[in-house]
Motif scaffolding. Structure first.
Motif, mmCIF file in Angstrom:
data_model
loop_
_atom_site.group_PDB
_atom_site.id
_atom_site.type_symbol
_atom_site.label_atom_id
_atom_site.label_comp_id
_atom_site.label_asym_id
_atom_site.label_seq_id
_atom_site.Cartn_x
_atom_site.Cartn_y
_atom_site.Cartn_z
ATOM 1 N N PRO A 1 1.354 5.861 -7.668
ATOM 2 C CA PRO A 1 0.033 5.416 -8.172
ATOM 3 C C PRO A 1 0.061 5.090 -9.661
ATOM 4 O O PRO A 1 -0.722 4.260 -10.128
ATOM 5 N N ILE B 1 1.937 1.757 -3.503
ATOM 6 C CA ILE B 1 0.851 2.208 -4.384
ATOM 7 C C ILE B 1 0.565 3.688 -4.133
ATOM 8 O O ILE B 1 0.323 4.464 -5.057
ATOM 9 N N ASP B 2 0.630 4.072 -2.871
ATOM 10 C CA ASP B 2 0.415 5.494 -2.547
ATOM 11 C C ASP B 2 1.506 6.369 -3.139
ATOM 12 O O ASP B 2 1.254 7.455 -3.643
ATOM 13 N N ARG C 1 -7.257 -5.988 -10.929
ATOM 14 C CA ARG C 1 -6.821 -4.933 -9.999
ATOM 15 C C ARG C 1 -7.722 -4.884 -8.768
ATOM 16 O O ARG C 1 -7.258 -4.796 -7.642
ATOM 17 N N THR D 1 0.491 1.360 -10.242
ATOM 18 C CA THR D 1 -0.358 0.473 -9.434
ATOM 19 C C THR D 1 -0.526 -0.905 -10.075
ATOM 20 O O THR D 1 -0.411 -1.940 -9.407
ATOM 21 N N ARG E 1 0.834 -1.211 0.000
ATOM 22 C CA ARG E 1 0.000 0.000 0.000
ATOM 23 C C ARG E 1 0.863 1.253 0.000
ATOM 24 O O ARG E 1 0.522 2.267 -0.627
ATOM 25 N N LEU F 1 -6.576 -5.609 -5.024
ATOM 26 C CA LEU F 1 -6.688 -4.577 -3.979
ATOM 27 C C LEU F 1 -7.540 -5.090 -2.813
ATOM 28 O O LEU F 1 -7.325 -4.706 -1.666
ATOM 29 N N GLU G 1 -7.427 4.258 -5.564
ATOM 30 C CA GLU G 1 -6.242 3.720 -6.229
ATOM 31 C C GLU G 1 -6.475 3.519 -7.720
ATOM 32 O O GLU G 1 -5.567 3.658 -8.529
#
Lengths: 187, 255
Positions: free
Chosen positions: A34, A30-31, B202, A37, A27, B206, B226
């Motif tokens: 982005p 991803i932050d 995805r 991702t 996470r 997630l 996201e």
């Protein structure tokens, strides 16, 4: 502090090198990135899969292993100038480019074929493909087992290199169809 | 002490091997070559003399000035066996193409590394398994992007999404370790997720990270945020993903 914008490969490499790879780590990435991702999630998903860890790889798996070995040996051979010129290319690529059947390419590659017995048409095809003179080609092909230690290990259960034999011997015992033999000997 | 790695992290600091790998390389480098050769023959990972994959990669990188064909031939053969065990299975052409791509990428990395040290190969010398996973994920992305059907999936509001699918995904929180009483279900589910079209894959992934669809209270991480999609779209993707997973896992349909 660098202002270099990292590429997706650089980000994935760093993620792969993290000491702990858990949901918090992912996470965080991803932050921070982005735009990557998708690639980060695909890698994460792959990491969740247990390895198949085949104890007895299938024939299809073995083919991949041979491809790896061929590639590595070719790469290693390319740094050894005196090695057999066929050691720097894969059997499949020579077969595709020249029409010479794979088993025959393999035999020449392993120095198993008497150089003097190689037909002119075969020599011409190899000279053209490998950008060598005829002398350079024959000098290289006469190196018995050149850079092919591992290749011989692959052929467990098959006849080992031993003394070089005439080209016709390999052609006759190659198991090729008449059509494949014709294609091999065709200009 | 083994030669330091030359690749760097994003902050510019050099890659570091985990201490246990560093130690194993140190120990191995003190061994005579015949002993290294003997230990390379050991395939049982539980054997105290087993040479780790990372050590093998270190030895291979050091063959750049190596003239002994017998030695590097041996190293490559062991690498072949180790890589084979980590490649994805399957006898279909897609699986075959994925394996080919993986070994081609690895060959290219090792080949280029012989000319100029590559940071990416450092991963294999630090965490071999992760290096392989990176290549496999990349190969799957390339191959499946070309072969995935782009047809839309009929999402019916009336479709009753089996609770075990949703719960199955929810249970797959990557931070938890063992998520299911049936370990096969977990790997089957992850494999199945890997075959979904991109947006559905995805969303499902997630969900593995335990992200909520939306977080309207704190504005924190969420699937919607996201993916840059509305909550409604996320629900559609999830429904579609769940239907396909159900077909694959419960009804045994090939994707």
């Amino acid at each position: 502090m660098t202002h270099h914008t990292p590429t997706v490969d650089e980000v994935l490499d760093q993620l792969a090198l993290e000491s702990v790879l858990n949901s918090q780590t992912v996470r965080r990435y991803i932050d921070a990135y982005p735009e990557f991702t998708g690639a980060i999630l695909d890698f994460t998903l792959e990491c969740q899969l247990p390895d198949d860890m085949f104890d007895s790889p299938t024939v299809a798996m073995e083919a991949a292993g041979d491809r790896l070995l061929d590639g590595l040996m070719a790469a290693h051979g390319s740094t050894a100038p005196s090695s057999n010129p066929l050691a720097v290319v894969t059997v499949a690529s020579v077969e595709k480019a020249t029409g010479i059947a794979g088993p025959l390419v393999d035999a020449m590659r392993k120095g198993m074929v008497l150089v003097d017995s190689i037909p002119d048409v075969i020599a011409r095809k190899l000279v053209a493909l490998l950008c060598l003179t005829r002398e350079e080609l024959f000098a290289g092909l006469s190196i018995v087992g050149g850079a092919n230690v591992a290749l011989e290990h692959k052929a467990v259960g098959k006849p080992s290199a031993g003394r070089p034999m005439p080209f016709d011997h390999f052609l006759d015992n190659s198991g090729l169809t008449e059509e494949e033999k014709r294609s091999t000997l065709m200009e | 002490m083994a030669e330091p790695l030359t690749g760097t992290y994003l902050d510019g600091s050099p890659h570091l091997r985990p201490p246990e790998v560093e130690q194993a390389i140190d120990d191995t480098s003190r061994l005579p070559r015949d002993q290294i050769a003997r230990r390379l023959q050991i395939a049982a990972r539980g054997d105290p003399d087993f040479l780790q994959d990372e050590v093998l990669l270190h030895l291979i990188r050091n063959t750049v000035r190596e003239n002994s064909e017998a030695y590097f031939g041996k190293l490559y053969l062991v690498l072949r066996a180790r890589v084979l065990r980590r490649l994805p299975g399957g006898s279909d052409t897609t699986s075959e193409r994925i394996r080919e791509l993986v070994v081609d990428m690895l060959t290219e990395l090792i080949t280029r590394d012989r000319i100029e040290r590559l940071g990416r190969l450092d991963i294999f010398e630090c965490r071999f398994e992760r290096g392989m996973k990176l290549l496999i994920a990349e190969a799957k992305r390339r191959v499946l992007t070309k072969t995935s059907p782009v047809t839309s999936f009929d999402v019916s509001d009336e479709f009753n999404i089996p609770v075990e699918i949703i719960e199955g995904i929810r249970r797959l929180d990557v931070s938890q370790g063992d998520f299911s009483s049936d370990p096969h279900f977990r790997s089957d589910l992850i494999r199945a997720i890997g075959t979904l079209p991109e947006n559905e894959r995805r969303v499902a992934t997630l969900m593995l990270l335990d992200l909520p669809d939306v977080d309207t209270i704190t504005g924190g991480p969420s699937i919607s945020k996201e993916m840059g999609r509305s909550a409604r779209m996320i629900q559609e993707y999830r429904k579609s993903a769940a239907q396909k997973l159900h077909r694959m896992l419960v009804e045994g349909e090939e994707q």
